[in-house]
Design an enzyme around this catalytic site. Structure first.
Site, PDB file in Angstrom:
ATOM      1  N   HIS A   1      -9.207  -2.361  -5.094  1.00 57.38           N
ATOM      2  CA  HIS A   1      -8.119  -2.671  -4.153  1.00 57.38           C
ATOM      3  C   HIS A   1      -7.131  -3.663  -4.769  1.00 57.38           C
ATOM      4  O   HIS A   1      -5.917  -3.529  -4.557  1.00 57.38           O
ATOM      5  CB  HIS A   1      -8.640  -3.231  -2.838  1.00 57.38           C
ATOM      6  CG  HIS A   1      -7.517  -3.437  -1.867  1.00 57.38           C
ATOM      7  ND1 HIS A   1      -6.945  -2.404  -1.160  1.00 57.38           N
ATOM      8  CD2 HIS A   1      -6.814  -4.556  -1.548  1.00 57.38           C
ATOM      9  CE1 HIS A   1      -5.955  -2.873  -0.429  1.00 57.38           C
ATOM     10  NE2 HIS A   1      -5.852  -4.172  -0.654  1.00 57.38           N
TER      11      HIS A   1
ATOM     12  N   HIS B   1       0.829  -1.210   0.000  1.00 54.73           N
ATOM     13  CA  HIS B   1       0.000   0.000   0.000  1.00 54.73           C
ATOM     14  C   HIS B   1       0.864   1.262   0.000  1.00 54.73           C
ATOM     15  O   HIS B   1       0.566   2.234  -0.707  1.00 54.73           O
ATOM     16  CB  HIS B   1      -0.945   0.009   1.198  1.00 54.73           C
ATOM     17  CG  HIS B   1      -1.876  -1.148   1.231  1.00 54.73           C
ATOM     18  ND1 HIS B   1      -2.623  -1.490   2.337  1.00 54.73           N
ATOM     19  CD2 HIS B   1      -2.194  -2.073   0.275  1.00 54.73           C
ATOM     20  CE1 HIS B   1      -3.342  -2.571   2.072  1.00 54.73           C
ATOM     21  NE2 HIS B   1      -3.099  -2.932   0.840  1.00 54.73           N
TER      22      HIS B   1
ATOM     23  N   ASP C   1      -3.146  -3.068  -5.084  1.00 55.47           N
ATOM     24  CA  ASP C   1      -2.100  -4.023  -4.721  1.00 55.47           C
ATOM     25  C   ASP C   1      -1.148  -4.264  -5.886  1.00 55.47           C
ATOM     26  O   ASP C   1       0.079  -4.324  -5.713  1.00 55.47           O
ATOM     27  CB  ASP C   1      -2.716  -5.352  -4.297  1.00 55.47           C
ATOM     28  CG  ASP C   1      -3.202  -5.357  -2.863  1.00 55.47           C
ATOM     29  OD1 ASP C   1      -2.867  -4.425  -2.109  1.00 55.47           O
ATOM     30  OD2 ASP C   1      -3.921  -6.305  -2.489  1.00 55.47           O
TER      31      ASP C   1
ATOM     32  N   HIS D   1      -0.570 -11.186  -5.183  1.00 54.27           N
ATOM     33  CA  HIS D   1       0.819 -10.761  -5.021  1.00 54.27           C
ATOM     34  C   HIS D   1       1.803 -11.719  -5.698  1.00 54.27           C
ATOM     35  O   HIS D   1       2.780 -11.285  -6.305  1.00 54.27           O
ATOM     36  CB  HIS D   1       1.158 -10.645  -3.538  1.00 54.27           C
ATOM     37  CG  HIS D   1       0.344  -9.617  -2.819  1.00 54.27           C
ATOM     38  ND1 HIS D   1       0.378  -8.282  -3.139  1.00 54.27           N
ATOM     39  CD2 HIS D   1      -0.533  -9.736  -1.791  1.00 54.27           C
ATOM     40  CE1 HIS D   1      -0.444  -7.618  -2.339  1.00 54.27           C
ATOM     41  NE2 HIS D   1      -1.008  -8.480  -1.526  1.00 54.27           N
TER      42      HIS D   1
END
Length: 307
Positions: free
Chosen positions: A237, A80, A241, A264
């Site tokens: 969101h 973030h 990321d 991720h």
């Protein structure tokens, strides 16, 4: 003001909170840094005070967050803050942290944006270097994929599908500029499913998670009393990321990102695939007046000076 110069902070600023996964209190201090130093993390609580560059080769783990480190000494949940640096066009900064991960704050990048704006941003008298993608690079895992393709600006398209009534086939795309990042992405919070929380806590994760720093979803509804910040906050969101993970390339991008059901791990696989192929990209260092001229003709989108 359009800037082709590298940017850092005007002064040091700090904030405190708890780590999402560790549940431990943590304080971070963000300070100016020299030209071409990039973003660097420092674990101030460890005797050796290890310095960890925010680069892909320093990624230790991508399980539910991105952790950087070396020799077993790391700092987690950096995505973030990294998204905030990249979104605002900040090239160089030193981040001192006194715990194993960054504070989660409200689960979005908005508090970090506010912190960086409080510090102010200054030009450094050296031109930015852009990573220009020259050919498409794609990584896949089952039906999931992520790709970077050539483009004259930084544009992103993201799709998610959790086969849940509230998170089914959400897609969001945009051109990344400081203004669009702040207005459309920065406030999007991390989210989790109620049924997963106890499982995560049992294995030592999400110890600091709460309705104050995440959107929590049960089988049919959102448990947060205030509801969502955007109708499609979930996909926004995930895109946030992805931007934080791509910032570990170390340079602002000129490319088109397509992210389909990524996380991720796949984001970092894409970063590593790009860096592994010298024909996939070119590093272009422009003089500021060239950057402004290129921006006017739609070639670059350099970040504005933030007073």
């Amino acid at each position: 003001m359009i800037s082709g110069w590298q940017l850092t902070l005007r002064r040091s600023v700090s904030c405190s909170g708890i780590g999402l996964h560790s549940g431990k209190p943590v304080r971070l201090v963000v300070s100016p840094a020299p030209v071409d130093s990039g973003i660097v993390f420092v674990r101030e609580d460890l005797p050796s005070k290890p310095t960890i560059p925010a680069r892909s080769e320093k990624v230790l783990d991508t399980s539910l967050a991105t952790t950087l480190g070396q020799k077993g000494e790391g700092v987690g949940t950096v995505e973030h803050l990294m998204a905030a640096f990249g979104g605002l066009g900040i090239d160089n900064a030193r981040v001192e942290v006194d715990g194993p991960e960054l504070p989660i704050l409200d689960g979005s990048a908005a508090p970090f944006v506010a912190l960086l704006k409080e510090a102010g941003v200054r030009e450094q008298g050296a031109p930015k270097t852009y990573m220009v993608i020259k050919k498409a690079v794609t990584v896949r895992s089952g039906d999931k994929f992520a790709s970077l393709a050539p483009a004259s600006e930084f544009r992103v398209d993201c799709t998610i599908d959790f086969q849940h009534p509230l998170i089914t086939d959400q897609t969001y795309g945009m051109k990344i500029t400081p203004e669009s990042f702040v207005n459309e992405l920065a406030r999007a919070r991390t989210f989790c499913f109620l049924q997963d929380i106890e499982k995560l806590k049992h294995i030592g994760l999400a110890q600091g998670g709460s309705l104050e720093n995440a959107v929590v979803i049960d089988k049919f509804s959102i448990l947060n009393s205030e509801g969502l910040r955007f109708p499609d906050e979930f996909v926004r969101h995930k895109l946030l990321d992805a931007l934080g993970d791509l910032a570990l390339l170390g340079k602002p991008l000129l490319a088109h990102l397509t992210a389909y059901k990524t996380g991720h791990t796949l984001n970092q696989q894409l970063v590593k695939a790009v860096l592994a192929d010298p024909n996939a990209f070119e590093l272009v260092r422009l003089k500021p007046e060239e950057a402004v001229s290129a921006w006017i003709h739609g070639v670059l989108s350099p970040s504005p000076h933030i007073a």
